[in-house]
Design a protein around this motif. Sequence first.
Motif, mmCIF file in Angstrom:
data_model
loop_
_atom_site.group_PDB
_atom_site.id
_atom_site.type_symbol
_atom_site.label_atom_id
_atom_site.label_comp_id
_atom_site.label_asym_id
_atom_site.label_seq_id
_atom_site.Cartn_x
_atom_site.Cartn_y
_atom_site.Cartn_z
ATOM 1 N N PRO A 192 0.817 -1.098 0.095
ATOM 2 C CA PRO A 192 -0.089 0.010 0.126
ATOM 3 C C PRO A 192 0.815 1.233 -0.069
ATOM 4 O O PRO A 192 2.147 1.283 0.528
ATOM 5 C CB PRO A 192 -0.721 -0.295 1.383
ATOM 6 C CG PRO A 192 -0.999 -1.527 1.597
ATOM 7 C CD PRO A 192 0.549 -2.012 1.072
ATOM 8 N N ASP A 193 0.455 2.229 -0.579
ATOM 9 C CA ASP A 193 0.998 3.584 -0.631
ATOM 10 C C ASP A 193 1.095 4.409 0.660
ATOM 11 O O ASP A 193 0.246 4.835 1.326
ATOM 12 C CB ASP A 193 0.419 4.625 -1.539
ATOM 13 C CG ASP A 193 1.246 5.653 -1.961
ATOM 14 O OD1 ASP A 193 2.039 5.788 -1.644
ATOM 15 O OD2 ASP A 193 0.191 6.600 -2.474
ATOM 16 N N ARG A 194 2.441 3.744 1.185
ATOM 17 C CA ARG A 194 2.513 4.521 2.551
ATOM 18 C C ARG A 194 3.999 5.212 2.594
ATOM 19 O O ARG A 194 4.683 5.586 3.479
ATOM 20 C CB ARG A 194 2.488 3.399 3.501
ATOM 21 C CG ARG A 194 1.271 2.775 4.006
ATOM 22 C CD ARG A 194 1.447 1.724 5.099
ATOM 23 N NE ARG A 194 0.227 1.375 5.321
ATOM 24 C CZ ARG A 194 0.113 -0.079 5.762
ATOM 25 N NH1 ARG A 194 0.947 -0.842 5.650
ATOM 26 N NH2 ARG A 194 -1.085 -0.747 5.762
ATOM 27 N N GLY A 195 4.339 5.483 1.395
ATOM 28 C CA GLY A 195 5.825 6.095 1.193
ATOM 29 C C GLY A 195 5.759 6.634 -0.424
ATOM 30 O O GLY A 195 4.693 6.741 -1.067
ATOM 31 N N ARG A 205 10.944 -2.002 -0.082
ATOM 32 C CA ARG A 205 11.113 -2.197 1.262
ATOM 33 C C ARG A 205 11.303 -3.778 1.412
ATOM 34 O O ARG A 205 10.587 -4.472 0.803
ATOM 35 C CB ARG A 205 9.965 -1.689 2.060
ATOM 36 C CG ARG A 205 10.145 -1.934 3.653
ATOM 37 C CD ARG A 205 8.957 -1.356 4.381
ATOM 38 N NE ARG A 205 8.801 -1.885 5.692
ATOM 39 C CZ ARG A 205 7.881 -2.171 6.229
ATOM 40 N NH1 ARG A 205 6.675 -2.085 5.593
ATOM 41 N NH2 ARG A 205 7.871 -2.780 7.582
ATOM 42 N N THR A 237 1.037 -6.437 9.457
ATOM 43 C CA THR A 237 2.476 -6.037 8.743
ATOM 44 C C THR A 237 2.088 -5.743 7.387
ATOM 45 O O THR A 237 2.835 -4.526 6.881
ATOM 46 C CB THR A 237 3.541 -7.332 8.846
ATOM 47 O OG1 THR A 237 3.477 -7.331 10.452
ATOM 48 C CG2 THR A 237 4.900 -6.882 8.611
ATOM 49 N N GLN A 291 6.282 0.101 -3.162
ATOM 50 C CA GLN A 291 5.236 1.121 -2.989
ATOM 51 C C GLN A 291 4.530 1.564 -4.190
ATOM 52 O O GLN A 291 5.154 1.685 -5.145
ATOM 53 C CB GLN A 291 5.790 2.544 -2.312
ATOM 54 C CG GLN A 291 6.384 2.281 -1.023
ATOM 55 C CD GLN A 291 5.528 1.850 -0.005
ATOM 56 O OE1 GLN A 291 4.307 2.330 0.305
ATOM 57 N NE2 GLN A 291 5.861 0.944 1.019
#
Length: 167
Positions: free
Chosen positions: A72-75, A81, A93, A126
């Motif tokens: 998911p778009d968290r950055g 990652r 997580t 991401q």
Amino acid sequence: MTPRILVAGIGNIFLGDDGFGPEVIRHARSRPYGRDFPGTTVKVVDYGIRGMHLAYDLLDDWTALVLIDAVPDRGAPGSLRVFDADHETIDATLALDAHGMDPAAVFASLRALGGTAPPTFVIGCQVDSVEDGIGLTDVVDAAVPAALDAIDSVLRMVTSDAPAREG
């Protein structure tokens, strides 16, 4: 014992960047893992959205699992990652439910089938867009070579740890 590593791409190619896992696997299939990691079995598979198929394949004896997926778009879109998956809290997580291939459901199915998940490493990218459509956005597509390098790094780490884990 020969280390056996399953490299699994997951994701839905019809939802834009969610097809990151299958796209990385398309490129990974041409890599010479047998030559680069002698004495190690490396199986590279595009599971797409076939979670139950992955759960059944995990019933085999694997030294490690490497999951490749969009996260998911968290950055910043396109950023990678790499992390160890905690099977007990994997739903919190990862939260990778954009494509119906929920890793938490895969591991729950595996447990229900009497299996145990091997050490699992996630290479996540991401997303920028998971709108309907085939093809990655430019920024996520640009992360594919780095994901291939990350697979190599994880394989090196797992194969160097294999005797210690088995001993």
